[in-house]
Design an enzyme around this catalytic site. Sequence first.
Site, short mmCIF file in Angstrom:
data_model
loop_
_atom_site.label_atom_id
_atom_site.label_comp_id
_atom_site.label_asym_id
_atom_site.label_seq_id
_atom_site.Cartn_x
_atom_site.Cartn_y
_atom_site.Cartn_z
N LEU A 1 0.85 -1.18 0.00
CA LEU A 1 0.00 0.00 0.00
C LEU A 1 0.89 1.24 0.00
CD1 LEU A 1 -1.95 -2.28 0.94
CD2 LEU A 1 -3.17 -0.53 2.22
N ALA A 2 1.51 1.48 -1.14
CA ALA A 2 2.50 2.55 -1.25
C ALA A 2 2.51 3.02 -2.70
CB ALA A 2 3.88 2.03 -0.83
N GLU A 3 1.88 4.15 -2.94
CA GLU A 3 1.67 4.60 -4.32
C GLU A 3 2.98 4.92 -5.03
OE1 GLU A 3 -2.12 4.66 -2.29
OE2 GLU A 3 -0.17 5.52 -1.73
N GLN A 15 -5.24 3.11 -6.49
CA GLN A 15 -6.60 2.67 -6.16
C GLN A 15 -7.62 3.80 -6.14
OE1 GLN A 15 -7.74 0.76 -2.16
NE2 GLN A 15 -7.24 -0.96 -3.50
N PHE A 16 -7.24 4.95 -5.60
CA PHE A 16 -8.11 6.13 -5.59
C PHE A 16 -7.27 7.35 -5.92
CE2 PHE A 16 -10.47 3.27 -2.80
CZ PHE A 16 -11.78 3.44 -3.24
N ASP A 30 -7.55 10.17 -4.90
CA ASP A 30 -7.34 10.98 -3.69
C ASP A 30 -6.05 10.63 -2.96
OD1 ASP A 30 -10.53 11.88 -3.38
OD2 ASP A 30 -10.19 9.88 -4.19
N ILE A 70 -3.15 9.71 -4.64
CA ILE A 70 -2.10 9.66 -5.65
C ILE A 70 -0.88 10.51 -5.29
CG2 ILE A 70 -2.80 11.63 -7.09
CD1 ILE A 70 -2.39 9.72 -9.52
N HIS A 130 -12.42 10.08 -1.21
CA HIS A 130 -12.79 9.17 -2.29
C HIS A 130 -13.59 9.86 -3.39
CE1 HIS A 130 -12.12 6.59 1.25
NE2 HIS A 130 -11.65 5.72 0.38
#
Length: 699
Positions: free
Chosen positions: A428-430, A452-453, A455, A457, A500
């Site tokens: 979980l690490a953009e 994933q979203f 928001d 990014i 979101h």
Amino acid sequence: MKLREWLTGHHRGIAIGEAVEDFRLACISRALDDREIALRQQSRVFFQISGAGHEALLLAFARLLRPGYDWFFPYYRDRALVLGLGVTPLDILLQAVGSADDPASGGRQMPCHWGDVGRNIVTQSSATGAQCIPAVGCAEAARFIVRRDLPGCTAYGDEITYVSIGEGATAQGEFWESLNTACRLALPVLYVVADNGYAISTRASDGAPAPISELVAGFRGLHVTKIDGRDYFETRHAGAHVVDRLRAGAGPALVHAIVTRPYSHSLSDDQKKYRTPADLEEEAEHDPITVLEDELVKCGALTREKAKAIHDEAIALVADAAKQALEARRPDPASVREHVSAPMSVSEMPPEPDTVGEQGEVITFGEAIRLTLHEQMARDERIRVFGEDVADGDPEHLEEIKGKGGVFGITFGLQREFGHARCFNTPLAEANIVGRAVGQAIRGLRPCPEVQFFDYIWTAMQQIKTQAATVRWRSNGTFSVPLVLRVPIGGYLTGGAIWHSQCGESIFAHIPGLHVVFPSRARDAAGLLRAAFRSEDPVMFLEHKHLYRQGYNRDPFPPEGWMLPFGRGTVVTPGRAVTVVTWGATVHRAVQAAHELDPDGEQVEVIDLRTIVPWDKEIVAESVAKTGRVLVLHEDTLTAGFGGEIASWIADECFEDLDAPVSRLAATDTLVGYEPSLEDAILPQVADIQRDLAALLSY
């Protein structure tokens, strides 16, 4: 014993001939520093940053690694490394003077921003530590490529990916994110941390609670070595062990090397302001060139006279290279627009859907994207899909579970059909997700990462803006990053709230080198995604979450060869009195407002841009010439939204066709609220569009 015979011998287990040659390269490296400093003081070089004090460390590793076979993600102090890999003094000075003949960037990059496509030295940015995650992606790509015959891709089973940073840059989160993946996947990544004690003027002790070799001790599978990088012979021995271990497939390694920094950080810095004379004097005693010279003299490999001759030859060689560089061509100012992006491989408009032959099943927007991913992955084995939750599940238990395929189900079935190597979950690490894609794309793959979203990014912003989008331009077209970044975006969700529901595409439209795609219906999503996978540059593919399962934007799935070029909008509803320019979820709202305002469908022309970088100026100009009135509508905030760019262009280029001021409608300059009535007040609604259209029609 004659000198030639002696040079075939060994000292401390290292070939004397190699040590003397590396001493010569070290002298050349230092002479380059000194020459650039002199040229900077004459305003003939415009920036200078020193590699002094790192020479022994870097030349030792240059001996152990293979240019054109291994891959290199260096940083700005790696002057001696690139010399050892075969980059010439003239090449380095061509960059320093900003020549058009600079092979690394054509005068576009500052000095010591290395890049050599033939030697696998990947074009470098200034963002310290940002190269670490792409380096991991590069190594990850090699493991994938070596097992397959893929067009444009070459890899070797025992290759190494080298990445270097200063000890100050180890404070960057992207360094730690890269270690996480390198260790989890046991990748052959060689981290070389050159510790000269200072990050500009910040002491290492002010930046971290312990030396980096201690801080990384908890990473399982990481081989950590601390060495005196000022000692060429020690580095050769320790480095050989590390490199052998990496080539054997034993997983990543980190070398923490103590080096010196005899010169200031750069000519924009003066270290005498923050370092004591005693500190600098002690540092001079450990200068790696002096240490190497003393040892070569002591063991009889050189005399002081021969050592001085080598110094003098290096100075003369660099002086001659500087003369050539100063006489070399300067860049043509007209070339600045070259290599921002490559020409699009998809440029012809396809026939309209009712003329393309047999149509597929009528499907939703989300299903069109899912089917297109399946189709394109079957077509091109270079495509890999990865991100948070995109896989169906644990590969060992797929037969026991239904499968997930992302929080919206868009990637459902990809893992089952194409295997875990081509569709997999990430941390979980953009930044990790996008940075790995950058490294894979540089190796010739076609990665398709998902954030994933929208928001969330922002932690990937450096990898998107600083790394992916700049690679082609900063390397003068020698490197490229063909990736497709899929991002669910937008509101109208009822309950999505701040985290979101946001739009913000205008921020990414501001980044040269990045294509921004924003379809509104199933047919266009399929056609644009197919075109995106044929792009040679990074594409941000924005998928409005509200549109995934709607009924009004369903279409028959277009035939496989049907692709939409970027920068080509479409007239959704024709009209003669007012134009609405929009994209994404507001397209349908504009159509609905137009129908309610004018049931006969004669007045309002709605244009869906489909992509905003590039955007279709021609279709907008033609419509405005016909209607004389225009409303620019979007879901992003009004202030600095992309609609402002469109409105400004219309005012400049279509002024004589306008019968009324250009109008804009967008979200309020706030965040999106959770409670439904708040969201309704914030985002443009049908009633708002009707109101503004009526006002325009009253002119």
